[in-house]
Structures are given as C-alpha cells and as structure tokens.
Design an enzyme around this catalytic site. Sequence first.
Site, short mmCIF file in Angstrom:
data_model
loop_
_atom_site.label_atom_id
_atom_site.label_comp_id
_atom_site.label_asym_id
_atom_site.label_seq_id
_atom_site.Cartn_x
_atom_site.Cartn_y
_atom_site.Cartn_z
N HIS A 184 -1.87 -12.45 -1.98
CA HIS A 184 -3.14 -13.19 -1.40
C HIS A 184 -2.78 -14.47 -1.04
O HIS A 184 -3.63 -15.39 -0.56
CB HIS A 184 -4.31 -13.03 -2.21
CG HIS A 184 -5.00 -11.55 -1.92
ND1 HIS A 184 -6.03 -11.27 -2.82
CD2 HIS A 184 -4.55 -10.61 -1.49
CE1 HIS A 184 -6.44 -10.00 -2.82
NE2 HIS A 184 -5.29 -9.61 -1.80
N HIS A 230 0.83 -1.17 -0.09
CA HIS A 230 -0.01 0.08 0.02
C HIS A 230 0.91 1.26 0.15
O HIS A 230 0.41 2.40 -0.49
CB HIS A 230 -0.98 0.03 0.94
CG HIS A 230 -2.17 -0.85 1.20
ND1 HIS A 230 -3.29 -0.80 1.50
CD2 HIS A 230 -2.29 -2.17 0.36
CE1 HIS A 230 -4.20 -1.73 0.92
NE2 HIS A 230 -3.42 -2.64 0.29
#
Length: 732
Positions: A260, A98
């Site tokens: 993920h 991020h």
Amino acid sequence: MDAKTDDKDGGKCPFPHGGGRGRRNSDWWPEHLDISLLHRNSTLSDPMGKGFDYAREFESLDLDAVIKDLHALMTDSQDWWPADFGHYGGLMVRMAWHSAGTYRTTDGRGGAGAGQQRFAPLNSWPDNANLDKARRLLWPIKQKYGNKISWADLYVLTGNVALESMGFKTFGFAGGRADTWEPEELFWGPEGSWLGDERYSGERELSDPLGAVQMGLIYVNPEGPNGNPDPVAAAKDIRETFARMAMNDEETVALIAGGHTFGKTHGAGDPSLIGAEPEGGALEDQGLGWKSSFGTGFGADAITGGPEVIWTQTPTQWSNHFFENLFGFEWELDKSPAGAKQWKAKGAEANIPDPFDPTKKRLPTMLTTDLSLRFDPAYEKISRRFLENPDQFADAFARAWFKLTHRDMGPKVRYRGKLVPKEDLIWQDPIPPVDHELVGDKDIAALKAKILGSGLSVSQLVSAAFASASTYRHSDKRGGANGARIRFAPQKDWEVNQPSDLAQVLSKLEAIQKEFNGAQTDGKKVSLADLIVLGGCAAVEKAAKDAGTDIQVPFTPGRMDALEEQTDADSFKVLEPRADGFRNFIGKRKQYMSPEESLVDRAQLLNLTAPEMTALLGGLRVLGGNVGHTTHGVFTERPEKLTNDFFVNLLDMKTAWSPSATTEVVYEGRDRKTGELRWTGTRVDLIFGSHSQLRALAEVYAQSDAQPKFARDFVAAWTKVMNADRFDIVAK
C-alpha cells in the site's frame, strides 16, 4: 436427452441446444464421488507436448531483455486503460500479489505456481477486478518471448520489475513455474454468490482449508469484517488469513504496508454501473470484463471495487510515507464516491496527488484494514518499529514479498535463473546438498539384504517408507522422503505414522547406516532418507517374490538428511493428514470430507491418477499398511504378500456387505449362504466396489490374469510416490 439429432450425420450432437444444457451425471447424483480431479491438467490438455521442458526453455531466456521491456511497459500508458499517475506499477504489483495470494498452507493449493489467474474462477473474482487489463497489457511481451517464459513466471517477474521501477530493491526472483492449461477446480468455499461468507462456525472459526473471509476475496474485506469498519476486529481476520498463507505478524505488516505504499484503489462511482466479469461477458468482449458505464469507464472514472484510497504522497515511489501517514494523523470514518467505508485524515492538508490531474490534491485516506496496523497492539508495535527504522521495513518487505511469490515453488532445486538469492530460507525446507559418493548397485543389494535380515517386517518397512514419502504435496511441492524429516517432530509423533513402530524402524535403519558409512574408505555414504525408502522397496520386492512374482523396484539414491535446525516444526503441522485412505486412517480432528473424498484428495496431492490410486491402495492393504494394524480392507489370507487378493475378494459375489452394528464407518462382509463373517472394510475399501468407475478399475486387477500387471502397476505407483520430491532427478 436435450441434445438434437443431426439428421445428416445420423448421430447426436454433443452440445446442448434449445431448452438447456442437458443433465450431467453430477446433476442426477450430486453426492457421487468425483474422481475427475485426478485427471485434470493432464498432457492431453497441454498444447506443448510431452517433450517440452519449460525449465530448460526458461534458462535460455534473455532475462535482461524481458526486464528491460517490462520497465518500458510501466510508463507506456495506453489509451484503452490509462495508467494511474502515468505508471502501471501499482496495478502490476496487485496482479502479482493476487496471483500468489491465493496460496493456503492447509492443503498447499492456490498460489502463483501455475498461472491460474487467467482462468475461472480467479479471473472473475471480485477481488481481481480489472486485473484482466494488467494481463492484456502484458500480452505483447508474452507474445514476444513465447514459450521461454510462462504466464506464471511473467506475473511474478512483472511484480518484481514494477517494484524495482518504483525505487524498491527486491530480494530476488526465481523462474521455473510451468503454466497449466485448464482451471483447477478447487474448493474455494461453500457459498453460491460472490462475497458470501457461509464459511464460519462458532466464534468466527474459519473452515479449513479456506484462506479468505469471503467468496471471491484474496484475504479480507478492506472495509472490515462483513463491512463493519472496526480496525481491531479486522486485525483478527487479517491475522487468521495471513497465517493461513504462512505469514507471521511481521511479514503481514510488511506486506500490507509495502503493497500500500504504491498505487490506489478505485471507487470513483456507483459500482452497480460495472458490467459482467470476464467469464460472464459477451463474446465480443473477448475475455475482458467489468466494463463500466460510469463516465469513460476508465482512467479517472475507473471502478474496481468500493473504496477510493491513495495511501501516500508518492504512489509511484518507494517511501516510508505509509507509516508516517498512519501514525501522523487521527482518522475519521468516511465514504468513497462508490459508497464504501474508508477513512480520511482529520485536519490534514490535501497533499495526495490525483492520478490524472496534476492540479488537484486529495486528503490522505486509509482502509479499515490499514488502520489495523496501528490499533492492533501486536501490529502496532511492529509498525512503529518500521516507522522508526525504514531499513528494517524495506528488508522485511523484500523478504516477505519473495516468500509470498515463491512459497508454492517448493525447494530451491526447482528455482531457475540468475536472480535466485543465494541465501537459504527456513520456509524453503532446505536440505543439504549431496557431498559424498552415492551407493552403487552392489551396495544397494547388500543394504537390502541387511535391512531384510534386521528383523523388521514387510509391514513395518512399507509403512515407514510410505509415511516418509506420502507427506508430499504436489500443490506446493512440500513434504516427501528427501530430508528424512520423519525422524523429527512433529512427524515422528503423528498418530498416522504409528510412532512406536516408526521408532523401531528408524533405530534399526540408523544402526545399519552407521555400520555401512563407518566401513567405507572411499567417501561413500548412504543417508537415512535413502535407507527409509530402500527398506520399503526391499520389502515390496520380497512381498512380490513371496507371491510368486519376481520384480525389481526402482531405487535412485541421492536423498540427504535435513538438520533439525533446517526444519520449522510448526510449519510441518499442516502436512499431518486428518485422514489417509491409503492407510485406512481417520484421525481424531474434525473431518471436512467423507473418508472416500479424503482418499481422492490425498491421491490428488500425491499427483496420482485413478488407476495409480487404485493399484497403490490395493497393494498397501495386503502388505499391512493400515494404521494400528487393523484388518479392515485386508481382504487376503496371505498378508504381507503382494497379491491382487484385495480386488478378487472385494468383488466376490459370495460376500454380502452391510454396515457394522458395533463400529461406525466399518462394514461387514458375510458369506451369503452361511452368514459367516469373512471380512471387514471401511468406506474407503468398499468404494472400489460401489463406485462404477473405480469398480471398473478394480475389475482389471481382479481378473485371473491380473497378478503380473497388478504387481507392475503397484510398483510404478509406489515408485512415483517415493520419488515425488526428487526434483534433482528431473533437473538432471
């Protein structure tokens, strides 16, 4: 007027009290051109001082010791924020992702390069919820190693170590990201509320330069477009947003699946029980946000967003389980404890570990955006290949992760540390290293004379040099004169670069280069990249001398010529300006800013201050730098001479200005007494007489004693642009 008077000191307190904060100029005049972005993150806000060289500090860092400490951190679970599965890896990967994931190709802004995640608004975005905890976990390490490692570098390095600690081999790591010390006031969207989505028009056309679907998200809504759990529709959003971060389909699939493979999302309970974000928190919270009143508020009760998803059976180990689960089950829509839409595997056994209770198992779960990798035809083909070829998946993720976290660092000459990969990558815009002796002072003087005697005008030489150098973006360190990529598509064909004139200039400079290099016997050479800049410098010197000012324009050789195979033409399309106020150009593409706003935006990308912007524009006008050779803003009877006439005549009260009746965005300056047309100018020209702060700067250069100062200031600003991408000079 809301400020109270301090009777003791007899002055007014600068801080508002009582009924409000007081009105700022922007409240009274919201449409007023804001030039303050040209002065943000200056040395005045930097506590390190002018002499601090972060790159040098980083090179003295014991990188192995930092990495060892980061490895230890990963499994050192803290009571105040316990680690999922006893390992902070997933949290730290998310933090690094991020930090880098705000990067957008359209203007090169965002990204990991300045450590902006610790400042508003990024530190309080909904998509960054609870990353404040990750940064606090890192503080003892940052504190220990001090100025030798920036927050910006530490975020990325921590992400790499997190991956390595979970069994994944990364592609490499480069340090060299210097921290900034105040927030970047970027345009993140028009919305006035978190998760607003007023950024679309037409058939879901995302406005430039934005790179996310909603305010406060990094990319896409994990529940689907506006919460619609449609994996195919979500794939369209994914493709658009990842493309705006310079990722192709394969890189996109690798990043989503690779990221993920680890960790989980956090939607254990009602999200309304979450408190304020860090910037909205109470003083005593000390910059920590999202305090939750659900259960303990952390650990098994943690709420970061809506979904509660764990993708794989081994969330702290690298594996191919993501794809095995994605294709191994059919999926049915479900809701998280927080009420968010997500998917669970049909008919599956509970084989997913609980993050805190080893006796419990969960069903496999996925996000809507995960299923996009199966149900979008192009993504599905790539995903199946990765399913069947785990080695290809690992390599693709390693390379995509490196690109994600290094995309805004610019060329490899800026990279620092022993973990820098040796391989040159096309997205780094590689340039060959200098492999010959550089030209000396006598050579430079002879080449200047040759260029000025070639028949090329001052205007042509200045325009070509500025076109080559002004592609530079300080945001992601792309573009600039080094490499001479202006001779390749797409730059050679851009309207703003005046292709016909440019081709003539390049042809004559190439002939001069060939003649000079062919005559040398000692291995000395000059690059075309250097000649383009040298031609502009020679023209500026001539123009100054013709105006009565003798001045030498600094020139440092050492640029090299990139090869066409080293140039990804498609990736350079985003560098084409929609408008360029320095060249009085407005393109045919849709404009998202006024011409004067575009000028300030371009100046900020060139890392110019307001005085530098002012001097540079005034000089380019009189030197004939306008696209199409228009006379708008050429307020002089002495073209191609470096005079301060632009400012003198703009501020002349004998001239009255009014909008042109025939040409949009053009203004006519007429003699106040006779009505005779004296000049024409654009909004960009007239803003230097209309805007009070810019007028104050223009007045400095319009004064009767200003000519020498103007020439010096123009040359300084010109040189700054010409050398903007010369990181090799800084390195030396």
